[in-house]
Design a protein around this motif. Sequence first.
Motif, PDB file in Angstrom:
ATOM      1  N   TYR A 263      -8.895  26.948   9.131  1.00 57.89           N
ATOM      2  CA  TYR A 263      -9.709  26.172   8.211  1.00 57.89           C
ATOM      3  C   TYR A 263     -10.146  27.086   7.069  1.00 57.89           C
ATOM      4  CZ  TYR A 263     -10.173  22.828  12.084  1.00 57.89           C
ATOM      5  OH  TYR A 263      -9.925  21.932  13.103  1.00 57.89           O
ATOM      6  N   ALA A 264     -10.006  26.616   5.849  1.00 58.76           N
ATOM      7  CA  ALA A 264     -10.437  27.394   4.687  1.00 58.76           C
ATOM      8  C   ALA A 264     -11.636  26.712   4.046  1.00 58.76           C
ATOM      9  CB  ALA A 264      -9.303  27.517   3.667  1.00 58.76           C
ATOM     10  N   ARG A 265     -12.439  27.501   3.348  1.00 53.85           N
ATOM     11  CA  ARG A 265     -13.596  26.933   2.654  1.00 53.85           C
ATOM     12  C   ARG A 265     -13.141  26.146   1.429  1.00 53.85           C
ATOM     13  NH1 ARG A 265     -18.540  29.065   4.285  1.00 53.85           N
ATOM     14  NH2 ARG A 265     -18.386  30.871   5.665  1.00 53.85           N
ATOM     15  N   SER A 266     -13.786  25.058   1.193  1.00 52.07           N
ATOM     16  CA  SER A 266     -13.419  24.227   0.049  1.00 52.07           C
ATOM     17  C   SER A 266     -14.113  24.666  -1.230  1.00 52.07           C
ATOM     18  CB  SER A 266     -13.765  22.759   0.335  1.00 52.07           C
ATOM     19  OG  SER A 266     -15.137  22.625   0.681  1.00 52.07           O
ATOM     20  N   ASP A 267     -15.027  25.644  -1.115  1.00 55.82           N
ATOM     21  CA  ASP A 267     -15.674  26.156  -2.323  1.00 55.82           C
ATOM     22  C   ASP A 267     -14.962  27.428  -2.769  1.00 55.82           C
ATOM     23  OD1 ASP A 267     -16.556  28.147  -0.584  1.00 55.82           O
ATOM     24  OD2 ASP A 267     -18.455  27.111  -0.220  1.00 55.82           O
ATOM     25  N   SER A 268     -15.505  28.129  -3.703  1.00 58.21           N
ATOM     26  CA  SER A 268     -14.837  29.300  -4.279  1.00 58.21           C
ATOM     27  C   SER A 268     -15.221  30.611  -3.613  1.00 58.21           C
ATOM     28  CB  SER A 268     -15.170  29.386  -5.777  1.00 58.21           C
ATOM     29  OG  SER A 268     -16.583  29.507  -5.957  1.00 58.21           O
ATOM     30  N   TYR A 269     -15.905  30.543  -2.476  1.00 58.95           N
ATOM     31  CA  TYR A 269     -16.396  31.775  -1.865  1.00 58.95           C
ATOM     32  C   TYR A 269     -15.395  32.400  -0.891  1.00 58.95           C
ATOM     33  CZ  TYR A 269     -20.892  30.565  -3.850  1.00 58.95           C
ATOM     34  OH  TYR A 269     -21.898  30.259  -4.724  1.00 58.95           O
ATOM     35  N   GLY A 270     -14.295  31.712  -0.603  1.00 59.40           N
ATOM     36  CA  GLY A 270     -13.287  32.277   0.287  1.00 59.40           C
ATOM     37  C   GLY A 270     -13.735  32.252   1.729  1.00 59.40           C
ATOM     38  N   GLY A 271     -12.957  32.927   2.586  1.00 61.44           N
ATOM     39  CA  GLY A 271     -13.294  32.979   3.992  1.00 61.44           C
ATOM     40  C   GLY A 271     -12.645  31.863   4.780  1.00 61.44           C
ATOM     41  N   GLN A 272     -12.369  32.097   6.056  1.00 64.92           N
ATOM     42  CA  GLN A 272     -11.697  31.128   6.896  1.00 64.92           C
ATOM     43  C   GLN A 272     -12.381  30.996   8.249  1.00 64.92           C
ATOM     44  OE1 GLN A 272      -9.954  32.862   4.686  1.00 64.92           O
ATOM     45  NE2 GLN A 272      -7.963  31.980   4.258  1.00 64.92           N
ATOM     46  N   LYS A 273     -12.138  29.873   8.876  1.00 61.39           N
ATOM     47  CA  LYS A 273     -12.560  29.646  10.254  1.00 61.39           C
ATOM     48  C   LYS A 273     -11.302  29.426  11.080  1.00 61.39           C
ATOM     49  CE  LYS A 273     -15.336  26.604  13.211  1.00 61.39           C
ATOM     50  NZ  LYS A 273     -16.171  27.677  13.808  1.00 61.39           N
ATOM     51  N   LEU A 274     -11.185  30.091  12.228  1.00 61.70           N
ATOM     52  CA  LEU A 274     -10.017  29.987  13.086  1.00 61.70           C
ATOM     53  C   LEU A 274     -10.422  29.396  14.426  1.00 61.70           C
ATOM     54  CD1 LEU A 274      -8.408  33.515  12.470  1.00 61.70           C
ATOM     55  CD2 LEU A 274      -8.059  31.410  11.171  1.00 61.70           C
ATOM     56  N   MET A 275      -9.579  28.475  14.925  1.00 65.54           N
ATOM     57  CA  MET A 275      -9.780  27.903  16.251  1.00 65.54           C
ATOM     58  C   MET A 275      -8.454  27.992  16.998  1.00 65.54           C
ATOM     59  SD  MET A 275     -12.295  24.647  15.562  1.00 65.54           S
ATOM     60  CE  MET A 275     -12.869  24.710  17.258  1.00 65.54           C
ATOM     61  N   ALA A 276      -8.472  28.612  18.179  1.00 66.03           N
ATOM     62  CA  ALA A 276      -7.246  28.872  18.942  1.00 66.03           C
ATOM     63  C   ALA A 276      -7.223  28.030  20.203  1.00 66.03           C
ATOM     64  CB  ALA A 276      -7.152  30.356  19.290  1.00 66.03           C
ATOM     65  N   TYR A 277      -6.056  27.406  20.463  1.00 66.82           N
ATOM     66  CA  TYR A 277      -5.877  26.539  21.624  1.00 66.82           C
ATOM     67  C   TYR A 277      -4.757  27.089  22.499  1.00 66.82           C
ATOM     68  CZ  TYR A 277      -8.627  23.276  18.846  1.00 66.82           C
ATOM     69  OH  TYR A 277      -9.619  22.700  18.094  1.00 66.82           O
ATOM     70  N   GLY A 278      -4.946  27.018  23.825  1.00 67.24           N
ATOM     71  CA  GLY A 278      -3.931  27.449  24.769  1.00 67.24           C
ATOM     72  C   GLY A 278      -2.928  26.346  25.040  1.00 67.24           C
ATOM     73  N   VAL A 279      -1.941  26.615  25.912  1.00 64.02           N
ATOM     74  CA  VAL A 279      -0.886  25.639  26.193  1.00 64.02           C
ATOM     75  C   VAL A 279      -1.403  24.433  26.965  1.00 64.02           C
ATOM     76  CG1 VAL A 279       1.011  27.296  26.098  1.00 64.02           C
ATOM     77  CG2 VAL A 279      -0.233  26.993  28.231  1.00 64.02           C
ATOM     78  N   ASN A 280      -2.633  24.520  27.464  1.00 59.74           N
ATOM     79  CA  ASN A 280      -3.242  23.368  28.127  1.00 59.74           C
ATOM     80  C   ASN A 280      -4.066  22.522  27.170  1.00 59.74           C
ATOM     81  OD1 ASN A 280      -5.328  25.120  27.659  1.00 59.74           O
ATOM     82  ND2 ASN A 280      -5.930  25.367  29.808  1.00 59.74           N
ATOM     83  N   GLY A 281      -4.095  22.942  25.896  1.00 62.67           N
ATOM     84  CA  GLY A 281      -4.824  22.193  24.889  1.00 62.67           C
ATOM     85  C   GLY A 281      -6.302  22.509  24.832  1.00 62.67           C
ATOM     86  N   LYS A 282      -6.769  23.423  25.669  1.00 63.46           N
ATOM     87  CA  LYS A 282      -8.188  23.768  25.678  1.00 63.46           C
ATOM     88  C   LYS A 282      -8.473  24.888  24.677  1.00 63.46           C
ATOM     89  CE  LYS A 282      -9.057  22.361  30.448  1.00 63.46           C
ATOM     90  NZ  LYS A 282      -9.559  22.785  31.789  1.00 63.46           N
ATOM     91  N   LEU A 283      -9.660  24.833  24.105  1.00 61.56           N
ATOM     92  CA  LEU A 283     -10.062  25.840  23.136  1.00 61.56           C
ATOM     93  C   LEU A 283     -10.230  27.189  23.817  1.00 61.56           C
ATOM     94  CD1 LEU A 283     -10.980  26.330  20.157  1.00 61.56           C
ATOM     95  CD2 LEU A 283     -13.323  25.941  20.964  1.00 61.56           C
ATOM     96  N   LYS A 284      -9.534  28.220  23.283  1.00 60.55           N
ATOM     97  CA  LYS A 284      -9.625  29.574  23.835  1.00 60.55           C
ATOM     98  C   LYS A 284     -10.719  30.375  23.149  1.00 60.55           C
ATOM     99  CE  LYS A 284      -5.896  31.909  24.670  1.00 60.55           C
ATOM    100  NZ  LYS A 284      -4.584  32.581  24.545  1.00 60.55           N
ATOM    101  N   TRP A 285     -10.759  30.298  21.814  1.00 61.93           N
ATOM    102  CA  TRP A 285     -11.773  31.010  21.054  1.00 61.93           C
ATOM    103  C   TRP A 285     -11.829  30.435  19.648  1.00 61.93           C
ATOM    104  CZ3 TRP A 285      -9.522  33.083  16.776  1.00 61.93           C
ATOM    105  CH2 TRP A 285      -8.175  33.451  16.849  1.00 61.93           C
ATOM    106  N   ASP A 286     -12.908  30.714  18.959  1.00 64.01           N
ATOM    107  CA  ASP A 286     -13.005  30.377  17.550  1.00 64.01           C
ATOM    108  C   ASP A 286     -13.844  31.438  16.865  1.00 64.01           C
ATOM    109  OD1 ASP A 286     -15.377  29.577  18.781  1.00 64.01           O
ATOM    110  OD2 ASP A 286     -15.783  28.109  17.208  1.00 64.01           O
ATOM    111  N   THR A 287     -13.650  31.603  15.569  1.00 60.60           N
ATOM    112  CA  THR A 287     -14.361  32.630  14.818  1.00 60.60           C
ATOM    113  C   THR A 287     -14.418  32.242  13.351  1.00 60.60           C
ATOM    114  OG1 THR A 287     -14.478  35.016  14.353  1.00 60.60           O
ATOM    115  CG2 THR A 287     -12.307  34.012  14.312  1.00 60.60           C
TER     116      THR A 287
END
Length: 417
Positions: A263-287
């Motif tokens: 996920y990227a910011r829609s404003d001009s400040y930059g930066g991203q959000k990451l969400m990781a899913y395993g092969v079972n579809g469950k969330l492993k981590w986000d940052t």
Amino acid sequence: MPILKGMIFKKLMTVLVVLTLFLASTNQMYANNTELSFEEHGGLQQVWVHTLPKEFEFLDFELGYNPQDNVNRAAQLVMLNPGTVSGNNFSLYTINNKTGKFAWAYDIKNKVKNFYPLHHAWFYNENGSMFYQYSTNRGRTFNILSLDAKGKRLFEKKDLDFSYIYPYKNGIVLRQTDSLKNQSRFITLNSKGATTSETILGYKTEVLTSGYVLHFIGESKMEVYKDVTSLKKPLFTINLKKFGGFYVAGYHQLSGGTLIVEYARSDSYGGQKLMAYGVNGKLKWDTVLDKNMSISIHSTGSKLLIDNKSEHSMTLYDHNFKKLFSHAYAGELSFNGFMSSYRNDGYIEFTDFGVYDGKWGEKYTLMKDNGAIVLSQYFALDDVHQSEFAYDSSENVVYRIMVSDHRYKLIKYEVTR
């Protein structure tokens, strides 16, 4: 005096232990931070040079992400797709990658009316057959030509809807999209061009380079399939999140199955959000990454690479987002430019440009994804033309496209230790 000697001995032992621990910490497989000096690593032994015909004004050559795309193992060929030629109309041009000699050319332009070339439109399947996609009538109709390893025509499909091509065993899979019918059709063709299966999904479908097929249902639900040939039942389904100030910017699949939604910011400040899913579809981590960083994100094998363009450094993480190592890539030359080329098979390669010892040149660096530098070589350039490099791990060789005396040259080097 004995007491003094004992004190000195203890201090020396303390220094020795600290030094040993320091050396051990700097000799780990994954160092905290590595910075490449200008010292060259490894070596290149030239195998052959192929000077291309003077009619070549432009070449389309990419080996980086998927070596099978451009090097035919069965036929031992390198295939080039000139985007612009004059005089002789080379549509396809092949070189024997063992000898460096011309193998054969296939001239579609003189066989087809209203020929219109497409960018990066050739593929190989596991049998070594080649598939070339081209357009006619300036992009209004599309065609697929299949050739064997010697350039013999096998079959041709004409007047297709726009199709994406994916190699599959002894055939290929076509993906045709139709927004009016809200569908993506996946059609499997065998080695003779006959249709063997067909699957229809919704129009909003994305195929990742690393294999996963993402099928979007509405705005918040996504089905994840293993690949273009396994579309009967999804591996897992996830609900896409919505965050204020963010939008989905991309998807990254690591070997092993971890899917990362960026996920990227829609404003001009930059930066991203990451969400990781395993092969079972469950969330492993986000940052959430530093919003002040200008970054690009890539996968390399089972690891995630983040290129921080603001600070001229790259950092590698494992599939659990544990930091493995960082590498600073600026300052090696009087910095004038940087070209990254991240791979998904466990290697990282990049080229930086600048002036060294009064000469304009480029430096090509190849790293393993554990931080070990395999190769780092400087090349002086006679003019402003920059090279394209591509590492083939199956043979441990580097291909290089360069321009000299107004002629394109393809050079093959063996990587030496």
